[in-house]
Design an enzyme around this catalytic site. Structure first.
Site, mmCIF file in Angstrom:
data_model
loop_
_atom_site.group_PDB
_atom_site.id
_atom_site.type_symbol
_atom_site.label_atom_id
_atom_site.label_comp_id
_atom_site.label_asym_id
_atom_site.label_seq_id
_atom_site.Cartn_x
_atom_site.Cartn_y
_atom_site.Cartn_z
ATOM 1 N N ARG A 137 -5.058 4.579 -4.521
ATOM 2 C CA ARG A 137 -4.772 4.412 -6.127
ATOM 3 C C ARG A 137 -5.885 4.872 -6.776
ATOM 4 N NH1 ARG A 137 -3.044 -0.503 -10.171
ATOM 5 N NH2 ARG A 137 -1.166 0.514 -9.212
ATOM 6 N N HIS A 173 2.919 7.510 -10.438
ATOM 7 C CA HIS A 173 3.284 6.684 -9.965
ATOM 8 C C HIS A 173 4.638 6.384 -9.290
ATOM 9 C CE1 HIS A 173 1.829 2.159 -9.018
ATOM 10 N NE2 HIS A 173 2.234 2.442 -11.212
ATOM 11 N N GLN A 199 6.273 2.959 -8.261
ATOM 12 C CA GLN A 199 6.722 2.132 -9.374
ATOM 13 C C GLN A 199 7.952 2.690 -9.900
ATOM 14 O OE1 GLN A 199 4.737 -0.371 -11.737
ATOM 15 N NE2 GLN A 199 7.124 -0.651 -12.071
ATOM 16 N N ASP A 205 5.026 1.939 -21.438
ATOM 17 C CA ASP A 205 3.831 1.306 -21.284
ATOM 18 C C ASP A 205 2.672 1.368 -21.965
ATOM 19 O OD1 ASP A 205 1.824 1.262 -19.059
ATOM 20 O OD2 ASP A 205 1.807 3.345 -18.248
ATOM 21 N N CYS A 245 6.153 -1.189 -16.357
ATOM 22 C CA CYS A 245 5.504 -1.574 -15.383
ATOM 23 C C CYS A 245 4.632 -2.352 -15.172
ATOM 24 C CB CYS A 245 4.758 -0.138 -15.003
ATOM 25 S SG CYS A 245 3.718 0.593 -16.133
ATOM 26 N N ARG A 259 9.052 -4.227 -6.921
ATOM 27 C CA ARG A 259 7.516 -3.507 -5.713
ATOM 28 C C ARG A 259 7.290 -4.009 -4.398
ATOM 29 N NH1 ARG A 259 3.089 -1.160 -8.773
ATOM 30 N NH2 ARG A 259 3.486 -0.359 -7.268
HETATM 31 N N1 NVA Z 1 -0.651 4.062 -17.159
HETATM 32 C C1 NVA Z 1 -0.952 3.129 -16.444
HETATM 33 C C2 NVA Z 1 -0.510 2.359 -15.097
HETATM 34 C C3 NVA Z 1 -0.956 0.833 -15.398
HETATM 35 C C4 NVA Z 1 0.135 1.104 -13.849
HETATM 36 C C5 NVA Z 1 -2.334 3.166 -15.779
HETATM 37 O O1 NVA Z 1 -2.455 4.484 -15.688
HETATM 38 O O2 NVA Z 1 -3.338 2.769 -16.763
HETATM 39 N N1 CP Z 2 2.114 -1.502 -12.188
HETATM 40 C C1 CP Z 2 1.784 -1.681 -11.560
HETATM 41 O O1 CP Z 2 1.138 -0.433 -11.447
HETATM 42 O O2 CP Z 2 0.241 -2.971 -11.744
HETATM 43 P P1 CP Z 2 -0.838 -2.906 -11.390
HETATM 44 O O3 CP Z 2 -1.715 -1.773 -12.475
HETATM 45 O O4 CP Z 2 -1.170 -4.465 -11.221
HETATM 46 O O5 CP Z 2 -1.254 -2.468 -9.612
#
Ligand code: NVA
Ligand code: CP
Length: 325
Positions: free
Chosen positions: A112, A139, A142, A234, A274, A302
């Site tokens: 990540r 992502h 997801q 989101d 998500c 997930r």
């Molecule tokens: N778009 C959000 C998704 C979190 C799961 C982010 O990147 O923070």
């Molecule tokens: N939806 C998702 O990726 O959640 P987290 O940021 O908690 O991993």
């Protein structure tokens, strides 16, 4: 009972950096495998025995971290969490060196990152599969779980209409790519200048021309949601863009999923997010908590989707050490 021996999908050793690293047929088969593992988890209890997954996270996580860790453990393997929050993966040594070292000890990497290029660099250098656990661009894990959720509810994917309202971000990008691959029509409504990357949109449109999926990018949430099977949103401010949150709150105000907006969708429409969610910002609490909300099913899926992914990428893999090559 043993799991179905060595999956014949040909995914062993592959990466999932971008959604399109899986072909439409592979993505569809992965969803079928996920449903099978979900139905008979005991058959897969030692499917990845002796395999290790390294999780390299530059950003916070609840769902992604827990589902990857639980997935590995419940398939008989294990995971290691390497905390890169507060620093970047390439800070202490080059990203390529991190990848090459890990390839000698573990069997896969889930990363990540802030920059998508970091996941690409890991994948280019590692001798083991690299999974994108969210980058600034996409992502993909997801979106796989989201497609599984849609399929669970409607019994099919082809011809469904998914309306995404809010920021044209990483999650929107993955929904465009995965949705177009699987024949889901995707409408994305964002405020002007927050549209998804045109390159991703063109890619989704080209894929959609083959799968029958129609892709639309709009600035009117009501038009996007009209007649949709699912309404998805989101956060307005993604991780790493926090200093923009005040401005975004103002610019996105008309893009909140309210009961009124949700009522424009089909009567049997579901709400998806998500998570994490900000009640009163991108979604009204009443929509998030309504009986049409499937956000916890998404979160659960997930786990199942990633179990399938890990099994397909890792089963039959030889240990990563040089002596075993
Ligand atoms: N778009 C959000 C998704 C979190 C799961 C982010 O990147 O923070
Ligand atoms: N939806 C998702 O990726 O959640 P987290 O940021 O908690 O991993």
């Amino acid at each position: 009972m043993k799991p179905k021996k060595s999956p014949s999908l040909g995914l062993a050793g592959r990466n999932l950096v971008l959604d399109t690293d899986l072909s439409p047929a592979e993505a569809s088969s992965l969803l079928a495998v996920a449903a099978r593992i979900r139905k008979q988890p005991a058959r897969y209890r030692s499917a990845l025995s002796g395999r290790f997954l390294a999780l390299l996270f530059e950003k916070p996580s609840l769902r992604t971290r827990v589902t990857f860790e639980v997935a590995m453990k419940s398939l008989g393997g294990d995971s290691l969490f390497l905390d890169f929050r507060g620093e970047s993966i390439g800070q202490r040594e080059p990203v390529a060196d991190v990848a090459r070292n890990l390839g000698r000890w573990v069997h896969a990497i889930a990363a990540r990152t802030f920059r998508h290029s970091t996941v690409e660099q890991l994948a280019a250098s590692a001798s083991i599969p690299v999974i994108n656990a969210l980058s600034d661009r996409v992502h993909p894990c997801q979106a796989l779980a989201d497609m599984l959720t849609l399929q669970d509810v409607f019994g099919r994917l082809k011809g469904l209409h998914l309306a995404y309202v809010g920021d044209g971000n990483n999650v929107a990008h993955s929904l465009l790519l995965a949705g177009s691959q699987l024949g889901v029509h995707v409408s994305v409504a964002t405020p002007p200048s927050y549209e998804p990357d045109p390159e991703i949109v063109s890619k989704a449109q080209a894929i959609g021309a083959r799968s029958g999926s129609k892709i639309r990018v709009l600035n009117d949430p009501k038009i996007a949601v009209a007649g949709a099977h699912a309404v998805y949103t989101d956060v307005w401010t993604s991780m790493g863009s926090e200093k923009e949150s005040e401005v975004r709150r103002r610019k996105f105000a008309a893009f909140r999923v309210t009961r009124k907006l949700f009522a424009e969708a089909r009567k049997d429409a579901i709400f998806l997010h998500c998570l994490p969610a900000h009640r009163g910002e991108e979604v009204e609490a009443e929509v998030l908590e309504s009986d049409r909300s499937r956000v916890l099913d998404q979160a659960e899926n997930r786990l199942h989707a990633q179990k399938a992914l890990l099994w397909l990428l890792l089963s039959g893999r030889t240990p990563a050490t040089r002596s075993a090559r």
